[in-house]
Design a protein around this motif. Structure first.
Motif, PDB file in Angstrom:
ATOM      1  N   ALA A   1       7.683   1.513   9.375  1.00 46.56           N
ATOM      2  CA  ALA A   1       9.110   1.512   9.044  1.00 46.56           C
ATOM      3  C   ALA A   1       9.369   2.244   7.727  1.00 46.56           C
ATOM      4  N   ARG A   2       8.574   1.961   6.713  1.00 47.76           N
ATOM      5  CA  ARG A   2       8.821   2.522   5.382  1.00 47.76           C
ATOM      6  C   ARG A   2       8.438   3.992   5.282  1.00 47.76           C
ATOM      7  N   CYS A   3       7.319   4.368   5.852  1.00 48.55           N
ATOM      8  CA  CYS A   3       6.791   5.720   5.658  1.00 48.55           C
ATOM      9  C   CYS A   3       7.236   6.720   6.721  1.00 48.55           C
ATOM     10  N   TYR A   4       7.534   6.240   7.930  1.00 50.22           N
ATOM     11  CA  TYR A   4       7.872   7.150   9.037  1.00 50.22           C
ATOM     12  C   TYR A   4       9.236   6.849   9.653  1.00 50.22           C
ATOM     13  N   ARG A   5       9.923   5.855   9.126  1.00 48.18           N
ATOM     14  CA  ARG A   5      11.199   5.396   9.702  1.00 48.18           C
ATOM     15  C   ARG A   5      11.036   5.087  11.192  1.00 48.18           C
TER      16      ARG A   5
ATOM     17  N   PRO B   1       0.826  -1.204   0.000  1.00 48.04           N
ATOM     18  CA  PRO B   1       0.000   0.000   0.000  1.00 48.04           C
ATOM     19  C   PRO B   1       0.864   1.260   0.000  1.00 48.04           C
ATOM     20  N   PRO B   2       0.320   2.358  -0.523  1.00 46.98           N
ATOM     21  CA  PRO B   2       1.075   3.616  -0.477  1.00 46.98           C
ATOM     22  C   PRO B   2       1.136   4.141   0.956  1.00 46.98           C
ATOM     23  N   CYS B   3       2.058   5.056   1.179  1.00 47.62           N
ATOM     24  CA  CYS B   3       2.138   5.685   2.500  1.00 47.62           C
ATOM     25  C   CYS B   3       0.839   6.437   2.776  1.00 47.62           C
TER      26      CYS B   3
END
Length: 180
Positions: free
Chosen positions: A83-87, A43-45
């Motif tokens: 993890a991917r969108c907000y680190r 899914p997209p962020c």
């Protein structure tokens, strides 16, 4: 026919001939041993309208940053998006004040009965063990009556109405709270 498929897929960048020879294309493995749903597109962020950021004063002058995402995902997909969108990662909660602040924020922004936080419970032999996905100490809990569940491995959700936690199937789709 196989050569045609190999050429077509290689041109599209979907798989290499080596991967086709060895088996299925590799998929990214989430933090906890491949529990993500195979075959689902990533899914997209979340958009700004699907999320709300919160800053909570922490202990010793430390500031904790959270984002509530009102977009229902399974536990492992939510962890991956954090993890991917907000680190970051799904939130670990270490005291009553943080639990209450997050509960109030979430309650004002969703009518869902539960939201994911970053806890996992598992049973080994007769012992029930809970831990956070960020491996921080499990030094606070706010379980609802009858929880945590005593069977198998479950993930932890917070109920915005009272702030209590429930252990439920990790495949349930819920909004979630990331910590970053």
């Amino acid at each position: 026919m196989k050569l045609f498929l190999v050429l077509a897929l290689a041109l599209l960048g979907a798989v290499s001939t080596h991967q086709l020879h060895e088996g299925a294309p590799e998929q990214e493995v989430p933090a906890e041993q491949g529990e993500e749903e195979p075959g689902e597109p990533e899914p997209p962020c979340p958009t700004e309208s699907e999320s709300f950021r919160v800053i909570v004063p922490g202990q010793g002058g430390h500031t904790c940053r959270y984002v509530f995402v009102n977009n229902c995902q399974t536990f492992w997909r939510a962890q991956h998006l954090c993890a991917r969108c907000y680190r970051g990662r799904l939130a670990s909660i270490h005291n009553y004040a943080t639990n209450q602040r997050l509960r109030c924020t979430v309650r004002a922004r969703t009518n869902r009965a539960q939201v994911w936080i970053g806890g996992i419970t598992s049973r080994r032999h007769r012992c029930l063990r809970s831990h956070w996905v960020d491996h921080s100490p499990w030094n606070y809990s706010n379980w609802a009556r009858g929880n945590p569940c005593r069977t198998g491995r479950t993930c932890v959700a917070m109920c915005p109405a009272g702030g209590h936690w429930r252990s439920i199937s990790c495949q349930t789709r819920l909004p979630f709270i990331c910590e970053y």
